[in-house]
Design an enzyme around this catalytic site. Structure first.
Site, PDB file in Angstrom:
ATOM      1  N   GLU A 245       0.836  -1.203   0.000  1.00 22.30           N
ATOM      2  CA  GLU A 245       0.000   0.000   0.000  1.00 22.30           C
ATOM      3  C   GLU A 245       0.869   1.252   0.000  1.00 22.30           C
ATOM      4  O   GLU A 245       1.887   1.312   0.672  1.00 22.30           O
ATOM      5  CB  GLU A 245      -0.899   0.031   1.237  1.00 22.30           C
ATOM      6  CG  GLU A 245      -1.883  -1.119   1.326  1.00 22.30           C
ATOM      7  CD  GLU A 245      -3.009  -1.022   0.305  1.00 22.30           C
ATOM      8  OE1 GLU A 245      -3.133   0.042  -0.348  1.00 22.30           O
ATOM      9  OE2 GLU A 245      -3.747  -2.004   0.148  1.00 22.30           O
TER      10      GLU A 245
ATOM     11  N   ARG B 145     -17.296  -0.905   7.178  1.00 22.76           N
ATOM     12  CA  ARG B 145     -18.374  -1.530   6.393  1.00 22.76           C
ATOM     13  C   ARG B 145     -19.089  -2.591   7.225  1.00 22.76           C
ATOM     14  O   ARG B 145     -20.288  -2.805   7.082  1.00 22.76           O
ATOM     15  CB  ARG B 145     -17.728  -2.170   5.150  1.00 22.76           C
ATOM     16  CG  ARG B 145     -18.665  -2.877   4.194  1.00 22.76           C
ATOM     17  CD  ARG B 145     -17.880  -3.438   3.004  1.00 22.76           C
ATOM     18  NE  ARG B 145     -16.843  -4.386   3.404  1.00 22.76           N
ATOM     19  CZ  ARG B 145     -17.048  -5.686   3.656  1.00 22.76           C
ATOM     20  NH1 ARG B 145     -18.250  -6.211   3.533  1.00 22.76           N
ATOM     21  NH2 ARG B 145     -16.051  -6.474   4.016  1.00 22.76           N
TER      22      ARG B 145
ATOM     23  N   CYS C  54      -7.428  -2.286   8.737  1.00 20.70           N
ATOM     24  CA  CYS C  54      -6.095  -2.282   8.116  1.00 20.70           C
ATOM     25  C   CYS C  54      -5.609  -0.862   7.867  1.00 20.70           C
ATOM     26  O   CYS C  54      -4.455  -0.529   8.176  1.00 20.70           O
ATOM     27  CB  CYS C  54      -6.101  -3.067   6.805  1.00 20.70           C
ATOM     28  SG  CYS C  54      -6.204  -4.847   7.086  1.00 20.70           S
TER      29      CYS C  54
ATOM     30  N   HIS D 272      -1.486  -5.619   1.625  1.00 20.43           N
ATOM     31  CA  HIS D 272      -2.700  -6.433   1.590  1.00 20.43           C
ATOM     32  C   HIS D 272      -2.447  -7.690   0.757  1.00 20.43           C
ATOM     33  O   HIS D 272      -1.745  -7.640  -0.256  1.00 20.43           O
ATOM     34  CB  HIS D 272      -3.868  -5.643   0.972  1.00 20.43           C
ATOM     35  CG  HIS D 272      -4.734  -4.968   1.994  1.00 20.43           C
ATOM     36  ND1 HIS D 272      -4.924  -3.608   2.015  1.00 20.43           N
ATOM     37  CD2 HIS D 272      -5.469  -5.468   3.032  1.00 20.43           C
ATOM     38  CE1 HIS D 272      -5.746  -3.307   3.030  1.00 20.43           C
ATOM     39  NE2 HIS D 272      -6.084  -4.410   3.656  1.00 20.43           N
TER      40      HIS D 272
HETATM   41  N1  PCA Z   1      -8.153  -7.064   6.670  1.00 21.84           N
HETATM   42  C1  PCA Z   1      -9.037  -6.007   7.095  1.00 21.84           C
HETATM   43  C2  PCA Z   1      -8.820  -5.885   8.577  1.00 21.84           C
HETATM   44  C3  PCA Z   1      -8.075  -7.107   8.993  1.00 21.84           C
HETATM   45  C4  PCA Z   1      -7.629  -7.734   7.744  1.00 21.84           C
HETATM   46  O1  PCA Z   1      -6.899  -8.718   7.646  1.00 21.84           O
HETATM   47  C5  PCA Z   1      -8.858  -4.717   6.319  1.00 21.84           C
HETATM   48  O2  PCA Z   1      -8.442  -4.763   5.143  1.00 21.84           O
HETATM   49  O3  PCA Z   1      -9.134  -3.641   6.852  1.00 21.84           O
END
Ligand code: PCA
Length: 212
Positions: A77, A87, A140, A163
């Site tokens: 990111e 959400r 996240c 991610h």
């Molecule tokens: N993904 C979520 C929160 C925890 C995770 O593994 C997110 O993308 O916010």
């Protein structure tokens, strides 16, 4: 002392596993220089847990990792925003909407990882990857923003967020056709990313531009 602190998340949203933590724990078991820590998927508890892990390990590099179901690639990111807009409820049942991560904090922080060099290294390791320009508005992004805010107190320590897709086991269990990537491949990607970030002071100048 670990040179790298790497975090993954607890399962959330009805899933029984989170491939971010599965991959991070695999890597932590394999490498002495990487401390692996699981963060709760909770707005109230995640940043205190991150801060405690940081102060315990005092790493020179922090890489937080989370699941982004539906993505096809490993995505470092680029930017964290000072906004929470959940959400779905978190694992503590909280669903904050339109509140800042840090009241009066800057609108956004950029990663201090060399994301383009990292993407190139992950691809060289045989795993699909690209730079992402949104970490969302859920836990996240909150952890990513909170990490970069924390690191303003520790000049010289670099950090960022990655991610990762669902694992094939998650997709099989749900019976959907979502894209997936095996946990061992995610771990290989995270290892390439950490090694590249440790070795690269300045990012490479190649385009990762996105039109939307
Ligand atoms: N993904 C979520 C929160 C925890 C995770 O593994 C997110 O993308 O916010």
């Amino acid at each position: 002392m670990a040179r790298v602190l790497m975090t993954g998340f607890a399962p959330f949203g009805g899933e029984s596993v989170n491939p971010s933590w599965q991959a991070v724990s695999l890597l932590g078991a394999r490498r002495d220089d990487i401390a692996a820590v699981e963060l709760p998927c909770e707005f109230a508890a995640s940043l205190p847990a991150l801060r405690a892990a940081f102060l315990e390990h005092r790493p020179s590099l922090v890489v937080c990792v989370g699941q982004a179901g539906g993505r096809q690639e490993v995505t470092p990111e680029r930017v964290a925003i000072n906004l929470v807009d959940a959400r779905i409820p978190d694992n503590a049942g909280e669903q904050p909407v339109d509140v800042p991560v840090v009241p009066d904090g800057p609108a956004a922080y950029f990663t201090t990882l060399p994301v383009k060099a990292c993407v190139a290294a992950i691809r060289s390791a045989g795993v699909p990857a690209s730079v992402s320009h949104t970490a969302g508005t859920y836990v996240c992004n909150q952890v990513f923003y909170g990490l970069m805010h924390l690191l303003t107190e520790f000049p010289g320590v670099r950090g960022g967020f990655v991610h990762v897709p669902f694992s094939p086991e998650q997709v099989a269990a749900s019976g959907t056709a979502a894209p997936s990537l095996g946990v061992d491949r995610i771990a290989a990607a995270l290892e390439a990313l950490a090694d590249t970030a440790l070795a690269t002071a300045e990012d490479i100048a190649v385009s990762a531009g996105a039109e939307h």
